[in-house]
Design an enzyme around this catalytic site. Structure first.
Site, mmCIF file in Angstrom:
data_model
loop_
_atom_site.group_PDB
_atom_site.id
_atom_site.type_symbol
_atom_site.label_atom_id
_atom_site.label_comp_id
_atom_site.label_asym_id
_atom_site.label_seq_id
_atom_site.Cartn_x
_atom_site.Cartn_y
_atom_site.Cartn_z
ATOM 1 N N GLY A 156 0.763 -1.241 0.000
ATOM 2 C CA GLY A 156 0.000 0.000 0.000
ATOM 3 C C GLY A 156 0.791 1.286 0.000
ATOM 4 O O GLY A 156 0.226 2.351 -0.259
ATOM 5 N N ARG A 176 3.866 -1.515 -5.509
ATOM 6 C CA ARG A 176 4.058 -0.219 -6.162
ATOM 7 C C ARG A 176 5.314 0.513 -5.653
ATOM 8 O O ARG A 176 6.097 1.041 -6.417
ATOM 9 C CB ARG A 176 2.822 0.647 -5.902
ATOM 10 C CG ARG A 176 2.744 1.880 -6.749
ATOM 11 C CD ARG A 176 1.592 2.773 -6.283
ATOM 12 N NE ARG A 176 0.377 2.063 -6.026
ATOM 13 C CZ ARG A 176 -0.621 1.927 -6.915
ATOM 14 N NH1 ARG A 176 -0.521 2.467 -8.101
ATOM 15 N NH2 ARG A 176 -1.708 1.272 -6.591
ATOM 16 N N CYS A 213 -9.458 0.977 -30.472
ATOM 17 C CA CYS A 213 -10.783 1.517 -30.826
ATOM 18 C C CYS A 213 -11.675 1.738 -29.616
ATOM 19 O O CYS A 213 -12.683 1.030 -29.430
ATOM 20 C CB CYS A 213 -11.465 0.574 -31.798
ATOM 21 S SG CYS A 213 -10.702 0.661 -33.392
HETATM 22 N N1 LLP Z 1 -0.988 -7.054 -0.615
HETATM 23 C C1 LLP Z 1 -2.273 -7.237 -0.978
HETATM 24 C C2 LLP Z 1 -3.088 -8.176 -0.226
HETATM 25 C C3 LLP Z 1 -2.803 -6.518 -2.059
HETATM 26 O O1 LLP Z 1 -4.080 -6.684 -2.390
HETATM 27 C C4 LLP Z 1 -1.981 -5.618 -2.781
HETATM 28 C C5 LLP Z 1 -2.504 -4.878 -3.924
HETATM 29 C C6 LLP Z 1 -0.640 -5.484 -2.364
HETATM 30 C C7 LLP Z 1 -0.185 -6.207 -1.271
HETATM 31 C C8 LLP Z 1 0.301 -4.558 -3.047
HETATM 32 O O2 LLP Z 1 -0.107 -3.247 -2.932
HETATM 33 P P1 LLP Z 1 0.850 -2.042 -3.328
HETATM 34 O O3 LLP Z 1 2.028 -2.058 -2.406
HETATM 35 O O4 LLP Z 1 1.285 -2.255 -4.739
HETATM 36 O O5 LLP Z 1 0.025 -0.840 -3.163
HETATM 37 N N2 LLP Z 1 -3.998 -2.112 -10.140
HETATM 38 C C9 LLP Z 1 -4.049 -1.057 -9.163
HETATM 39 C C10 LLP Z 1 -3.538 -1.511 -7.826
HETATM 40 C C11 LLP Z 1 -4.250 -2.709 -7.279
HETATM 41 C C12 LLP Z 1 -3.663 -3.172 -5.983
HETATM 42 C C13 LLP Z 1 -4.227 -4.467 -5.569
HETATM 43 N N3 LLP Z 1 -3.668 -5.002 -4.366
HETATM 44 C C14 LLP Z 1 -3.318 0.143 -9.696
HETATM 45 O O6 LLP Z 1 -2.806 0.100 -10.810
HETATM 46 O O7 LLP Z 1 -3.255 1.183 -9.032
#
Ligand code: LLP
Length: 406
Positions: A226, A263, A328
């Site tokens: 997150g 991310r 498209c």
């Molecule tokens: N752990 C769990 C249980 C998750 O559901 C996620 C992301 C992460 C870790 C990793 O989160 P991060 O550190 O990347 O924020 N496609 C979307 C983001 C979807 C995230 C889903 N879960 C976007 O492009 O912003």
């Protein structure tokens, strides 16, 4: 990223994803450093960028993997992540996936419902093993991020309530085939405020304490991913503040802190390169039509996400333009109202912060081949995924003779 973009484009063509492996390494070390002196595991969220070379790079530094399908678990294993650093999460695991995860003997299977717990128990019994599990708790905290990537509220499909979790831990503790050693939560993605994380940590730590009181010993405190990054002008959470808030919340607990950053690790380490095909005006509206599209990078279309876009080695007066692809769909854009100088055929645009949820969310829509991926490390470039050709795309398809004719 200090790379000769023109040279890369000459060598690999466009559209192209380019990842700075040195920066990925720095991010990993920064996070580990913030938790120095504490037991911690950085389980990289494979979904954000699942190229084997990226996972291998992180595995070499000691990272684990947070996976949401058996495919991701297999990627992690193939890339060299130690099985005792792999976590398998997700709301809807199939029997085959659970079975395989149990056979691979990974660190934890993360449960998201009572029904799933019973299924895992049954499959573990069949295999004659004990499943190490964690339970995903939904702390009902508003993460203050985009609703599509917010996951820690009861209105979201993820995890179980505190009460349900408690019941599940008590059940699991008594089961011969379940070993409840972890607890997990993830309240959302692209978080730029610390207070929701702090609040969630506090709620979950209290649950751990109350479990301790009934002899259920949680060893892994998984705070999910997150951590937000800078796409535009966001003020992000400092890793020291993050580490401090978490360690304060779990004070007195003897647990390994597990993090699942995706991310944070890769977004700002990646760029997406695309070439200008044409410029056009519809009335007063300026469009720059490029060879990259929503099927390559869907974040702008899907979330209205902002990615900074710049022209390479092109100066002059800028005017706003929508940067659009050949797909498209009116929703096919990489950026809207982007200030760009006058552009010509083959000029290169850089789409920034594209290392996370870029390639992994790409598709073959409009029969467009998935693009190539390149890693830059120590000044060298490596092709880490070939560009798909037409045959790659139709390889699994078969035409059948149905007898219909006119
Ligand atoms: N752990 C769990 C249980 C998750 O559901 C996620 C992301 C992460 C870790 C990793 O989160 P991060 O550190 O990347 O924020 N496609 C979307 C983001 C979807 C995230 C889903 N879960 C976007 O492009 O912003």
């Amino acid at each position: 990223m200090s790379v000769d973009i023109k040279n890369l484009v000459q060598k690999y063509d466009t559209p192209l994803y380019v990842y700075d492996f040195d920066n990925i390494a720095r991010r990993y070390e920064e996070l580990k450093h913030a938790f120095e002196g504490k037991k911690s595991l950085v389980a990289y969220a494979v979904k954000s960028n699942s190229n084997l070379a990226v996972i291998r790079h992180l595995a070499n530094m000691g990272a684990g993997a947070d996976c949401v399908s058996i495919g991701e678990v297999k990627r992690a294993l193939r890339a060299g992540v130690k099985k005792y650093r792999i976590i398998f999460s997700g709301v809807g695991k199939k029997d085959e996936e659970i079975r395989e995860a149990l056979q691979e003997d990974i660190l934890l299977i993360n449960l998201e419902s009572e029904a799933e717990m019973k299924r895992v128990e049954m499959l573990a019994k069949e295999l004659g093993v004990e499943a190490r599990i964690s339970i995903r708790v939904n702390p009902n905290v508003d993460p203050k991020t985009h609703p599509y990537i917010s996951t820690g509220l009861h209105e979201n499909k993820f995890g179980v309530s505190i009460d349900a979790a408690k019941r599940m831990y008590i059940y699991a503790k008594k089961s011969e085939h379940l070993n409840p050693i972890g607890i997990h939560f993830h309240i959302g993605s692209q978080l730029t405020e610390l207070s929701p994380i702090e609040e969630a940590c506090g709620i979950v730590a209290d649950l751990v304490r109350s479990l301790q009181a009934i002899n259920i010993d949680i060893k892994f405190f998984d705070i999910g991913g997150g951590l937000g990054v800078v796409y535009d002008d966001e003020v992000t959470i400092r890793t020291e503040a993050y580490a401090h808030a978490i360690t304060q919340a779990i004070k007195g607990l003897d647990v390994t802190i597990v993090m699942e950053p995706g991310r944070y690790m890769v977004a700002n380490s990646g760029i997406f390169l695309t070439k200008v095909l044409y410029e056009k005006k519809n009335g007063a509206k300026r469009f720059v039509i490029v060879d990259g599209a929503m099927n390559d990078l869907i974040r702008p279309s899907l979330y209205n996400a902002y990615h900074k876009i710049e022209a390479v080695q092109k100066t002059g007066e800028t005017t706003p333009a929508d940067v659009v692809g050949p797909v498209c769909e009116s929703g096919d854009f990489l950026g809207k109202d982007i200030a760009l100088p006058a552009l010509e055929h083959n000029d290169i645009l850089v789409v920034h912060s594209a290392g996370a949820y870029g390639f992994t969310m790409s598709s073959n829509y409009n029969t467009r081949g998935k693009v190539a991926e390149v890693a830059i490390s120590n000044g060298n470039d490596y092709l880490i995924r070939q560009r798909e050709n037409f045959d790659d795309q139709i390889r699994l398809e078969e035409v059948c003779d149905t007898g219909w004719q006119s």
